[in-house]
Write an enzyme that holds these catalytic residues in place. Structure first.
Site, PDB file in Angstrom:
ATOM      1  N   ASP A 101       0.833  -1.210   0.000  1.00 38.24           N
ATOM      2  CA  ASP A 101       0.000   0.000   0.000  1.00 38.24           C
ATOM      3  C   ASP A 101       0.868   1.262   0.000  1.00 38.24           C
ATOM      4  OD1 ASP A 101      -2.218  -1.608   0.151  1.00 38.24           O
ATOM      5  OD2 ASP A 101      -2.358  -1.483   2.339  1.00 38.24           O
TER       6      ASP A 101
HETATM    7  N1  URA Z   1      -1.331  -6.093   3.556  1.00 40.47           N
HETATM    8  C1  URA Z   1      -1.783  -4.838   3.689  1.00 40.47           C
HETATM    9  O1  URA Z   1      -2.810  -4.606   4.306  1.00 40.47           O
HETATM   10  N2  URA Z   1      -1.102  -3.843   3.096  1.00 40.47           N
HETATM   11  C2  URA Z   1       0.059  -4.023   2.429  1.00 40.47           C
HETATM   12  O2  URA Z   1       0.644  -3.070   1.936  1.00 40.47           O
HETATM   13  C3  URA Z   1       0.529  -5.350   2.322  1.00 40.47           C
HETATM   14  C4  URA Z   1      -0.190  -6.365   2.895  1.00 40.47           C
END
Ligand code: URA
Length: 241
Positions: A101
């Site tokens: 993310d």
């Molecule tokens: N899970 C998440 O919630 N965010 C990420 O960036 C990676 C795995």
């Protein structure tokens, strides 16, 4: 001779699935002829054009990036935000293996090797991805067990193979949770923790398989060495060519 979609994917142009889509849409030609059927085999002398672009056997490149916050995990962004690819100066068509993310930091592999990228992303290969999350609230033993037993996220049952809670901060009502997962659904860790009542305040991916952030600062990258690439191929059960 290799299958057309595989040759397109391993050139780094796009994933195999996307290549199949482009073939289906009639956007791929081999020696000037449009190919729409799957399974056509091509050799090194065949001239392949995808959406008008010549496919060349680009040299494979492999990078490990310490993804910082505030960078999108894509090749290009329509909102003109900085992407993970912008952090690595190369002319090769590398792309990120999986997704972190915008606000998640940590280990991200980038490559133009479609075979390795697909293998690392496929859940059947059970590649360990270890995260540490700072969360609001301190989950009880029941909640932590649930993460390992399995939780339904987006209509799919997902679970962590390892879970450990550390650094409980009673005053601020936060703690750090270490968890290892094998699949990589969108926002999976955040959603899993949300399910047990813990809001993720910070998330970092500490490792993918044996690759860690050792020696890197946030925003820095390094090339993978041949031994590491070989080991990753071993992890996905494919003999490196
Ligand atoms: N899970 C998440 O919630 N965010 C990420 O960036 C990676 C795995």
């Amino acid at each position: 001779m290799e299958r057309l979609q595989k040759v397109i994917a391993s050139s780094g142009y796009c994933s195999r699935r996307k290549a199949e889509e482009l073939i289906g849409k009639g956007l791929v030609t081999v020696n000037g002829e449009t190919v729409r059927e799957m399974g056509v085999r091509v050799g090194p002398k065949d001239e392949i054009l995808v959406e008008g672009n010549a496919i060349s056997k680009e040299a494979k490149e492999y990078y490990l990036l310490y993804k910082p916050r505030g960078v999108v995990t894509t090749v290009s962004d329509d909102k003109h935000r900085k992407t993970v690819v912008d952090l690595i100066p190369t002319t090769a068509r590398i792309y990120p293996v999986g997704r972190l993310d915008y606000d998640t930091t940590g280990v991200l592999i980038l490559t133009n090797d479609g075979t390795l990228a697909n293998g690392l992303m496929h859940p059947k290969n059970r590649i360990d991805k270890c995260y540490v999350a700072k969360v609001n609230g301190v989950p009880d033993a029941k909640g932590l067990k649930l993460l390992q037993r399995g939780i339904v996220v987006d209509r799919m049952k997902v679970r962590a193979s390892r879970v450990k809670m550390k650094k409980v901060d009673k005053k601020n009502n936060t703690c750090m949770i270490y968890l290892t997962i094998h699949d990589g659904r969108n926002h999976q860790v955040k959603k899993m923790l949300e399910c047990i009542g813990s809001e993720v305040l910070k998330l970092k991916r500490e490792s993918v398989s044996f690759l860690t952030l050792d020696g890197l600062n946030s925003g820095e990258y390094r090339r993978l060495n041949p031994k590491e690439i070989h080991k990753l191929y071993h992890e996905i059960g494919i003999n490196q060519k």
